[in-house]
Design a protein around this motif. Structure first.
Motif, PDB file in Angstrom:
ATOM      1  N   TRP A 115      65.676  55.362  60.556  1.00  0.00           N
ATOM      2  CA  TRP A 115      66.893  54.819  61.422  1.00  0.00           C
ATOM      3  C   TRP A 115      66.522  55.688  62.698  1.00  0.00           C
ATOM      4  O   TRP A 115      67.093  54.756  63.690  1.00  0.00           O
ATOM      5  N   PHE A 116      66.664  56.770  62.655  1.00  0.00           N
ATOM      6  CA  PHE A 116      66.731  57.557  63.855  1.00  0.00           C
ATOM      7  C   PHE A 116      65.656  57.614  64.816  1.00  0.00           C
ATOM      8  O   PHE A 116      65.764  57.401  66.145  1.00  0.00           O
ATOM      9  N   VAL A 173      68.807  58.983  56.516  1.00  0.00           N
ATOM     10  CA  VAL A 173      69.515  57.747  56.067  1.00  0.00           C
ATOM     11  C   VAL A 173      68.547  57.217  54.670  1.00  0.00           C
ATOM     12  O   VAL A 173      69.250  56.825  53.980  1.00  0.00           O
ATOM     13  N   ASP A 174      67.374  57.341  54.707  1.00  0.00           N
ATOM     14  CA  ASP A 174      66.562  56.491  53.525  1.00  0.00           C
ATOM     15  C   ASP A 174      65.773  57.863  52.698  1.00  0.00           C
ATOM     16  O   ASP A 174      65.486  57.465  51.974  1.00  0.00           O
ATOM     17  N   GLY A 175      65.749  59.007  53.455  1.00  0.00           N
ATOM     18  CA  GLY A 175      65.321  60.174  52.540  1.00  0.00           C
ATOM     19  C   GLY A 175      63.739  60.414  52.689  1.00  0.00           C
ATOM     20  O   GLY A 175      63.033  60.289  52.069  1.00  0.00           O
ATOM     21  N   HIS A 373      74.271  56.616  53.747  1.00  0.00           N
ATOM     22  CA  HIS A 373      74.901  56.345  55.309  1.00  0.00           C
ATOM     23  C   HIS A 373      75.479  54.628  55.191  1.00  0.00           C
ATOM     24  O   HIS A 373      75.131  53.969  54.458  1.00  0.00           O
ATOM     25  N   PRO A 374      76.534  54.703  56.287  1.00  0.00           N
ATOM     26  CA  PRO A 374      77.205  53.193  56.115  1.00  0.00           C
ATOM     27  C   PRO A 374      76.449  52.047  56.409  1.00  0.00           C
ATOM     28  O   PRO A 374      76.739  50.969  55.923  1.00  0.00           O
ATOM     29  N   LEU A 375      75.243  52.056  56.987  1.00  0.00           N
ATOM     30  CA  LEU A 375      74.394  51.247  57.253  1.00  0.00           C
ATOM     31  C   LEU A 375      73.862  50.705  55.912  1.00  0.00           C
ATOM     32  O   LEU A 375      73.501  49.573  55.801  1.00  0.00           O
TER      33      LEU A 375
END
Length: 406
Positions: A115-116, A173-175, A373-375
């Motif tokens: 995500w980043f 976010v996803d590790g 994460h909220p996403l």
């Protein structure tokens, strides 16, 4: 002495901080280094703080073995601000090196694994000033089109002479995380061997925000810029550590005279370097805490020592997670061998009701900050440096108890 009212904080950021550091910081708020002035009150140009910030730089340089070819700087804002800043500075550098090159040939390379890094490439496209090229997108190598893997080396297509090459070492976010570089042929390692080999100093940029000081940085000296927002592993939010190769401190005014996008003075790496990160008032308190954390890290044996602990912590949680997966209760966000993070262990229960019960039960056990994460939600256990192995043992025991009740 440990405060019994404190919980186990597994939040992805701001991170848990060592309790001893928090107590020391409290004293510093009253009286910084015997000055009789609190750290939140003291002038950033005072000799005491100037000496302190130099010591913080030294702690980073010695523990990460940063060569003298690179400057260590402190910027305001977080990692997301650097998504813009690094583009402006490296485009200015490229303009000075290649003043007559058409804009369409100024290429910005992005490795998109989460995500980043996806946010970073979107910012580069928004700013313009060159052609943005996706080197690889991990979603194209996922059976479900998600950020759940480090792509195979054969999938990377670097440009021959880019102005910037960007990657994010650990995606919270996803590790998803690149391996440590000990084996450069490992399928989850960053493919340094595929970078342009005959173009001199490469404009390689690494976002190390969520793994900084958790383990050594592979081939650090070959990077143009490494940046890390503090609030994941080494301090409170508000300050970003920069490790910038000295040829990547371009004169923004000279570059603008040749047609480059203007770089605001406070965002120019040259400004930070010329003024020892004190051009304007920096995030004084955040830098102070970073220094306390780094002193503690040094006393513990440095990044090599904490790396060993972090590997044990992650192994324990992945073992417990695997037990839940084998029982058919949950699914790992990143499968084994696909680039699992040592910092963020992420998984999803098969039923939302079970997910909610797990989170609520964790709070009852004094474990907080585990909702993803909220996403994407799910469960995310962030085990940054300050999370102790004993705390991880407590979390592991809770996971096993919870699974046994289902």
């Amino acid at each position: 002495m440990s405060d019994p009212t404190r919980v186990i904080n597994l939040s992805a950021g701001p991170c848990a901080l060592p309790e001893s550091v928090l107590h020391e910081a409290c004293q510093g708020l009253i009286n910084f280094n015997g000055t009789g002035i609190g750290i939140a009150e003291i002038s950033h140009r005072s000799p005491e703080f100037v000496a302190y910030i130099k010591d913080v730089q030294h702690l980073i340089r010695t523990q990460l073995d940063v060569p003298q070819t690179h400057s260590i700087l402190f910027a305001q804002g977080g990692g997301a601000l650097q998504f813009s800043v690094v583009v402006l500075n490296l485009l200015a550098r490229h303009r000075l090196l290649h003043p007559d090159l058409p804009e369409s040939e100024r290429v910005l390379d992005y490795v998109v694994t989460g995500w980043f890094s996806d946010l970073a490439i979107k910012e580069a496209k928004r700013l313009g000033g060159g052609r943005v090229h996706t080197v690889v997108d991990a979603r194209a190598h996922s059976p479900v089109g998600k950020f759940d893997n480090i792509p195979p080396h054969a999938a990377y297509t670097f440009s021959p002479a880019p102005a910037l090459i960007f990657y994010c070492e650990n995606e919270t976010v996803d590790g998803v995380q690149f391996s440590d570089g000990a084996d450069p042929t490992a399928p989850t390692s960053f493919p340094f061997h595929l970078l342009p080999q005959d173009k001199g100093l490469l404009p390689l940029v690494g976002d190390y925000s969520s793994s900084f000081m958790s383990r050594p940085i592979p081939r650090l000296a070959e990077h143009a810029v490494i940046f890390a927002s503090a609030q994941k592993n080494i301090g409170p939010a508000g300050v970003t550590v920069l490790i910038v190769r000295n040829d990547c401190l371009p004169d923004p005014d000279a570059a603008a005279a040749l047609g480059a996008q203007p770089v605001p003075g406070t965002l120019a790496y040259k400004t930070l370097a010329d003024h020892a990160s004190l051009y304007n008032t920096p995030a004084v308190f955040a830098i102070y805490v970073v220094g306390l954390v780094l002193r503690r890290l040094h006393a513990l044996g440095g990044v090599a020592a904490v790396d060993a602990v972090n590997r044990r912590k992650a192994a324990k949680l992945y073992e417990a997670m695997g037990e839940g997966a084998r029982k058919g209760l949950l699914k790992a966000r990143v499968e084994e061998g696909k680039g699992r993070s040592l910092m963020n262990v992420v998984f999803d229960f098969n039923e939302k009701e079970v997910q909610d019960r797990f989170a609520a039960g964790a709070v009852e056990r004094g474990i907080k900050g585990i909702v993803g994460h909220p996403l994407v939600l799910g469960t995310r256990l962030s085990i940054y440096n300050a999370v102790t192995e004993e705390q991880v043992d407590t979390v592991m025991a809770y996971m096993r108890d919870f699974f046994a009740q289902l």
